[in-house]
Scaffold this motif. Structure first.
Motif, PDB file in Angstrom:
ATOM      1  N   MET A 110       0.789  -1.296  -0.096  1.00  8.67           N
ATOM      2  CA  MET A 110       0.108   0.032   0.135  1.00  8.67           C
ATOM      3  C   MET A 110       0.948   1.401   0.053  1.00  8.67           C
ATOM      4  O   MET A 110       0.256   2.388  -0.207  1.00  8.67           O
ATOM      5  CB  MET A 110      -0.956  -0.040   1.188  1.00  8.67           C
ATOM      6  N   CYS A 119      -4.122  -5.266   5.037  1.00  6.54           N
ATOM      7  CA  CYS A 119      -5.166  -4.478   4.959  1.00  6.54           C
ATOM      8  C   CYS A 119      -6.296  -5.453   5.747  1.00  6.54           C
ATOM      9  O   CYS A 119      -6.735  -6.670   5.119  1.00  6.54           O
ATOM     10  CB  CYS A 119      -5.793  -4.381   3.539  1.00  6.54           C
ATOM     11  N   PHE A 126     -11.537  -0.520   6.748  1.00  5.74           N
ATOM     12  CA  PHE A 126     -10.524  -1.071   6.796  1.00  5.74           C
ATOM     13  C   PHE A 126      -9.260  -0.306   7.472  1.00  5.74           C
ATOM     14  O   PHE A 126      -9.480   0.841   7.328  1.00  5.74           O
ATOM     15  CB  PHE A 126      -9.845  -2.068   5.637  1.00  5.74           C
ATOM     16  N   ILE A 128      -4.763  -0.318   8.004  1.00  5.15           N
ATOM     17  CA  ILE A 128      -3.413  -0.861   7.317  1.00  5.15           C
ATOM     18  C   ILE A 128      -2.471  -1.020   8.645  1.00  5.15           C
ATOM     19  O   ILE A 128      -2.153  -0.401   9.327  1.00  5.15           O
ATOM     20  CB  ILE A 128      -3.016   0.074   6.306  1.00  5.15           C
ATOM     21  N   ILE A 171      -8.595  -5.148  -4.023  1.00  5.94           N
ATOM     22  CA  ILE A 171      -7.599  -3.988  -3.691  1.00  5.94           C
ATOM     23  C   ILE A 171      -6.523  -4.399  -4.771  1.00  5.94           C
ATOM     24  O   ILE A 171      -5.560  -5.342  -4.735  1.00  5.94           O
ATOM     25  CB  ILE A 171      -7.125  -4.307  -2.558  1.00  5.94           C
TER      26      ILE A 171
END
Length: 740
Positions: A110, A119, A126, A128, A171
């Motif tokens: 990410m 995630c 959500f 991280i 994602i």
């Protein structure tokens, strides 16, 4: 009074080495004439697949998150040769991951640093956990819930990137600019949110910056009560935003879905693979750029991936979830389809594998199997309860494993007992599946069975009692001749107590036959759904049992639970070297609760030594059994879990090479503040397990050491004197640690 480091060491060392277990992975298990590659991997149910290099050896390993039980399963990639699929299960790196992951978990880079971050779902969004690995795998504390900028034409605002717990989002890097974008279902699971990540556009890829670019991405919709899709002129969306491929925003006007975004036709547009909570198949929605420049669905295949290489459709009982990861190391993504439900889904054949024989953006799928990874392990569906008993009377201890149930369409009675015969030697056990339906439990229409063994008729062989879901217990007399394999005959009625009242303590009963009061008669203790333990004293004779109710919460013991309601107690009482009773208790949380102060105190409260015995965590709904499996006169440990599999731990030998002091490791600075550094002596190998105990013997910190030199943060520990223990192979070293 302040304890000195010397006194603390003297106090704690006997505690430290009273119980030492080492998990075993390679004790052979043969099933259907095949030797299982990962027999003790613990089972898999509703899984989500990602890849990450956990041991930093340059090979991508498999991270498998099981929604049922929130279990982390790591499979090390042992051979990254193209075409190879050689994965070895391990628990060694689980402590490196956060302990509060729930519902859905995907690993993605990410922040553009080449390392997969976590995630993980929280609420309707959500957060991280950044991958901050250097010399070892390490993650940061979680971010706050990730936010996005919403502009629906008036009063723009910032709110959560939306994705509820039952779903699985997609994602992926939508536009190939290097940062990860986000797709998720809306509140009604009828259309898609698309969140464009503006990190690269902002010139700082280290910080995701999401903008909600579309609430009806792809110009298609799903029915509110079905999996029917509408697209083209049949699709109406009054609250759409502008084309997500543009850089500027403009005006806008049944719960349960899974998503995957991959390019299926090499047109540089990510197509969408979707699953639904009500359906048993996947649909592929083909995305193209329309004449107006808007990404639009042009066609959908309701039998994905059947039309890609003319393979089979991905069909599961309900709610399939697709994942695209390279599992055979050939550089292109493969399709793995799991189950995304907590109930009524496949649980022994719940990971479909389709290998990709085409390209990453033009896949050609070939169906391989419906039990990827599961075929190499003991996997009995939901929950496994290990019980050790020499069934064939050959001097080798066999393994009987009942389950809670497994999914079979149209059949509610799938609780069975699997009989694994010990085909090894006295010192080296090995197990072969001899009967997958021992005692034919389904014919009795029982669920959630649990057996226990002990002599109840005075003939010097062990009889059996089986408890079930409804709280009933049945007696099976062993009528075998002396020295012959056990032969059990069932009593036609359930056991009654001394007052001739049906012995029924609740649900999910887990009995144990044990002489609790040292009177020479075997008593009965019974765990149950609510987490307590019932005690029935044998007030009969050696040849005729009679159970009298003594307590419904023996020792004030209640198993640890997730919501404070159902502890799901699975008790195992045993006698220590001093012939004193102790208790290990399987629980709903997966912890193993340990109690002592039992002998002579059956009317009092037992002492809780720890809620987390040996820090052994195999997964929720733990079930525990102690037995000496390798004839070293020390009990070993078997642990079952909600995944339907088993873990096995051998007790380290009492003559293990132990070095107390600083000759095997160097700890500095000492005294330390905030952190300390470990340096291992050349005699020790890594990975090694580090444990820190306070002066009461309480374990306060545990960490896997994966390098000869490593810095350990310790700011969460209070100032004081501790004992640091390091275990590596057959060497255990300990040293005092003083924190300021």
């Amino acid at each position: 009074m302040k304890l000195t480091a010397t006194f603390c060491l003297m106090l704690v060392v006997p505690v430290l080495f009273a119980q030492n277990y080492q998990r075993q992975y390679d004790i052979p298990v043969t099933q259907d004439n095949e030797t299982l590659v990962n027999p003790w991997a613990g089972g898999l149910n509703s899984c989500q697949i990602s890849r990450i290099d956990v041991n930093l050896d340059g090979k991508k390993d498999l991270f498998v998150f099981d929604r049922i039980g929130s279990r982390i399963n790591i499979y090390l990639n042992m051979d990254d040769t193209p075409g190879a699929m050689n994965y070895k299960y391990t628990l060694e790196y689980n402590d490196q991951f956060p302990t509060n992951l729930r519902n859905w978990v995907l690993l993605r880079d990410m922040n553009c640093d080449g390392k997969e971050d976590i995630c993980g779902n929280t609420g309707s969004g959500f957060r991280i956990y950044w991958n901050i690995s250097s010399d070892e795998l390490e993650f940061s504390a979680p971010t706050t819930t990730v936010q996005a900028y919403y502009d629906f034409g008036s009063s723009p605002f910032t709110n959560t990137v939306y994705c509820i717990a039952p779903d699985v989002p997609a994602i992926h890097d939508y536009d190939g600019d290097g940062d990860m974008d986000f797709y998720s279902w809306n509140e009604y699971s009828t259309s898609l949110y698309f969140y464009k990540n503006m990190a690269v556009e902002n010139g700082d890829c280290t910080t995701p910056d999401f903008i909600c670019r579309n609430r009806c991405y792809g110009q298609f919709g799903e029915g509110t009560e079905s999996f029917s899709l509408s697209l083209g002129e049949a699709f109406i969306c009054d609250f759409n935003v502008v084309n997500p491929r543009e850089s500027s925003s403009g005006p806008m006007r049944h719960t349960g879905g899974t998503l995957l975004a991959i390019d299926l036709d090499q047109d540089d547009m990510r197509d969408l693979i979707i699953g639904d909570v009500t359906e048993n198949y996947l649909a592929a929605v083909m995305i193209d750029e329309s004449v107006s420049g808007v990404d639009s669905a042009t066609f959908y295949h309701s039998d994905f991936p059947a039309t890609f290489q003319n393979t089979l459709p991905a069909t599961l009982r309900t709610f399939p979830a697709p994942f695209y990861e390279d599992v055979n190391n050939d550089g292109v993504g493969d399709l793995i389809v799991g189950v995304n439900t907590f109930t009524d889904g496949e649980d022994r054949r719940s990971l479909l594998l389709f290998l990709n024989e085409g390209e990453d953006n033009l896949p050609q799928f070939t169906y391989i199997q419906d039990n990827f990874l599961q075929d190499g392990q003991i996997d009995l569906g939901l929950s496994a309860y290990p019980v050790v008993f020499d069934l064939n009377n050959d001097g080798l201890k066999d393994l009987l494993v009942p389950n809670r149930r497994y999914f079979e369409f149209g059949n509610n009675f799938t609780s069975k007992i699997w009989y694994y015969r010990n085909t090894g030697t006295a010192t080296s056990p090995a197990f072969t599946l001899a009967d997958d339906n021992w005692m034919n439990i389904p014919s009795l229409e029982w669920q959630n069975v649990y057996p226990t063994f002990g002599d109840l008729d005075g003939d010097e062989d062990d009889d059996m009692i089986i408890g079930n879901l409804e709280g009933e217990l049945y007696y099976f007399q062993n009528v075998a001749a002396a020295g012959a394999p056990a032969n059990f005959v069932m009593s036609p009625t359930a056991i009654v107590d001394a007052d001739n009242v049906l012995l029924d303590v609740g649900q999910n009963v887990t009995p144990q036959i044990m002489d609790m009061d040292d009177d020479g008669l075997n008593d009965l203790v019974i765990g149950e759904l609510n987490g307590n333990i019932n005690y029935y004293r044998n007030t009969g004779s050696a040849t005729a049992y009679e159970f009298t109710h003594m307590a419904d919460t023996l020792g004030d013991v209640v198993a640890t639970s997730l919501l404070g309601i159902q502890g799901k107690a699975v008790p195992f009482f045993f006698r220590n070297a001093n012939n004193e009773l102790e208790l290990l208790l399987g629980t709903e949380t997966g912890q193993i609760n340990h109690y002592n102060n039992i002998s002579g105190n059956l009317n009092g409260a037992f002492n809780l030594v720890t809620e987390d015995y040996e820090n052994i965590r195999e997964g929720e709904r733990s079930a525990v059994f102690l037995s000496d499996l390798n004839h070293d006169n020390i009990d070993d440990l078997l642990v079952g879990n909600v995944g339907g599999g088993l873990g096995i731990y051998f007790h380290l030998p009492v003559d293990v090479t132990v070095h107390h002091g600083m000759d095997q490791l160097k700890v500095y600075p000492n005294p330390a503040q905030g952190f300390f550094r470990l340096e291992l002596n050349s005699a020790m190998t890594w990975p090694a397990m580090m444990e820190v105990f306070d002066c009461t013997g309480r374990l306060v910190m545990q960490k896997m050491i994966t390098a000869k030199q490593q810095t350990i943060p310790c700011e969460h520990l209070q100032a004081g004197t501790y004992i640091l223990r390091l275990r590596s192979g057959d060497i255990t070293a300990s040293a005092p640690l003083i924190l300021k």
